[in-house]
Scaffold this active site. Structure first.
Site, mmCIF file in Angstrom:
data_model
loop_
_atom_site.group_PDB
_atom_site.id
_atom_site.type_symbol
_atom_site.label_atom_id
_atom_site.label_comp_id
_atom_site.label_asym_id
_atom_site.label_seq_id
_atom_site.Cartn_x
_atom_site.Cartn_y
_atom_site.Cartn_z
ATOM 1 N N LYS A 20 -2.903 14.441 13.382
ATOM 2 C CA LYS A 20 -1.656 15.046 12.878
ATOM 3 C C LYS A 20 -1.946 16.163 11.876
ATOM 4 C CE LYS A 20 0.217 11.235 11.228
ATOM 5 N NZ LYS A 20 -0.841 10.252 11.541
ATOM 6 N N ARG A 95 7.676 7.279 7.804
ATOM 7 C CA ARG A 95 6.722 6.305 8.311
ATOM 8 C C ARG A 95 7.355 4.937 8.554
ATOM 9 N NH1 ARG A 95 1.553 8.715 6.653
ATOM 10 N NH2 ARG A 95 -0.214 7.327 6.810
ATOM 11 N N ARG A 134 -14.712 10.435 10.174
ATOM 12 C CA ARG A 134 -14.092 11.220 9.095
ATOM 13 C C ARG A 134 -14.514 10.676 7.727
ATOM 14 N NH1 ARG A 134 -7.668 11.732 9.098
ATOM 15 N NH2 ARG A 134 -7.681 9.797 7.945
ATOM 16 N N ARG A 140 -13.229 10.001 2.357
ATOM 17 C CA ARG A 140 -11.929 9.508 1.886
ATOM 18 C C ARG A 140 -12.026 8.028 1.563
ATOM 19 N NH1 ARG A 140 -6.593 11.201 5.220
ATOM 20 N NH2 ARG A 140 -6.102 9.049 4.727
ATOM 21 N N ARG A 151 -4.333 0.035 8.050
ATOM 22 C CA ARG A 151 -3.442 1.181 8.277
ATOM 23 C C ARG A 151 -2.940 1.196 9.713
ATOM 24 N NH1 ARG A 151 -7.557 5.234 6.431
ATOM 25 N NH2 ARG A 151 -6.268 6.854 7.324
HETATM 26 P P1 AMP Z 1 -2.254 9.741 5.419
HETATM 27 O O1 AMP Z 1 -3.048 10.822 4.800
HETATM 28 O O2 AMP Z 1 -0.976 10.247 6.043
HETATM 29 O O3 AMP Z 1 -3.042 8.882 6.361
HETATM 30 O O4 AMP Z 1 -1.771 8.785 4.216
HETATM 31 C C1 AMP Z 1 -2.695 8.118 3.382
HETATM 32 C C2 AMP Z 1 -1.987 7.006 2.621
HETATM 33 O O5 AMP Z 1 -0.960 7.575 1.800
HETATM 34 C C3 AMP Z 1 -1.273 5.980 3.483
HETATM 35 O O6 AMP Z 1 -2.144 4.959 3.953
HETATM 36 C C4 AMP Z 1 -0.239 5.456 2.505
HETATM 37 O O7 AMP Z 1 -0.816 4.577 1.553
HETATM 38 C C5 AMP Z 1 0.168 6.714 1.767
HETATM 39 N N1 AMP Z 1 1.299 7.385 2.456
HETATM 40 C C6 AMP Z 1 1.265 8.567 3.123
HETATM 41 N N2 AMP Z 1 2.467 8.874 3.637
HETATM 42 C C7 AMP Z 1 3.297 7.848 3.292
HETATM 43 C C8 AMP Z 1 4.661 7.554 3.532
HETATM 44 N N3 AMP Z 1 5.443 8.370 4.264
HETATM 45 N N4 AMP Z 1 5.170 6.413 3.013
HETATM 46 C C9 AMP Z 1 4.411 5.583 2.268
HETATM 47 N N5 AMP Z 1 3.116 5.785 2.031
HETATM 48 C C10 AMP Z 1 2.543 6.900 2.534
#
Ligand code: AMP
Length: 195
Positions: A20, A95, A134, A140, A151
């Site tokens: 994404k 989400r 990654r 990360r 996740r």
């Molecule tokens: P991502 O980079 O999108 O994989 O997000 C990394 C982490 O940020 C996720 O595992 C959540 O802990 C938090 N996070 C990102 N987007 C959201 C969201 N829309 N709602 C809640 N937590 C989020």
């Protein structure tokens, strides 16, 4: 985006590791609207040790969702900024169904609309492989195997219901994400232009 008088929002949906973020950046180049990635916003706050960052960290480290009210307030703030007036590529938000409802209200308030919801589909074992790779490259903190599995579970339980939510609104389009970055991008751009 071509419909100049409307605020056009694209919501990228897909499991962690589907690409994404990579695809969102290519869409930004192509359509000239910003990427709004909630994960990036949280990581930025974390790096700058803000209160929001400190709060988000404990959830992110476990691979859980940051509470909705915090996330929604952050998105509301971001979408009210000048660069989002022509729309945005939403990456990682909404989400879960509560966030999707909140986004609907937010867009009504600002006169925006969802143009299309591309779902990037990738085989799950391939995803885990990508995420572990990654982790090596980017380091990360939440890219370790246990957090990745969590996740993925959170995606299945909380985010997947959005697929039917947007399919019912005739906004969903499936994109095969098991191909090269360029091929996926070309498909995505075509789907958005046709929407
Ligand atoms: P991502 O980079 O999108 O994989 O997000 C990394 C982490 O940020 C996720 O595992 C959540 O802990 C938090 N996070 C990102 N987007 C959201 C969201 N829309 N709602 C809640 N937590 C989020």
């Amino acid at each position: 985006m071509s419909k100049a008088t409307e605020k056009n929002f694209v919501i990228l949906i897909g499991p962690p590791g589907a690409g994404k973020g990579t695809q969102a950046k290519l869409l930004v180049e192509n359509f000239g609207v910003p990427q709004v990635a909630t994960g990036d916003l949280f990581r930025y706050n974390l790096k700058n040790e803000t209160d929001l960052g400190k709060l988000a960290k404990e959830y992110m480290d476990r691979g859980e969702l940051v509470p909705d009210e915090v996330t929604i307030a952050m998105v509301k703030d971001r979408l009210s900024q000048a660069d989002c007036q022509g729309g945005a590529i939403l990456d990682g938000f909404p989400r879960n169904p509560i966030q999707a409802e909140a986004l609907g209200h937010l867009l009504t308030e600002i006169g925006g609309q969802i143009r299309i919801v591309p779902l990037i589909v990738v085989d799950e074992e391939e995803l885990i492989k990508r995420l572990l790779k990654r982790a090596e490259i980017e380091g990360r903190a939440d890219d370790n195997e246990e957090t990745i599995r969590n996740r993925m579970a959170v995606y299945h339980q909380q985010t997947k219901p959005l697929i039917d939510f947007y399919r019912d609104k005739e906004l969903l389009v499936e994109i095969n994400g098991d191909r090269s970055i360029e091929t996926v991008s070309a498909d995505l751009i075509a789907a958005i232009e046709q929407a």
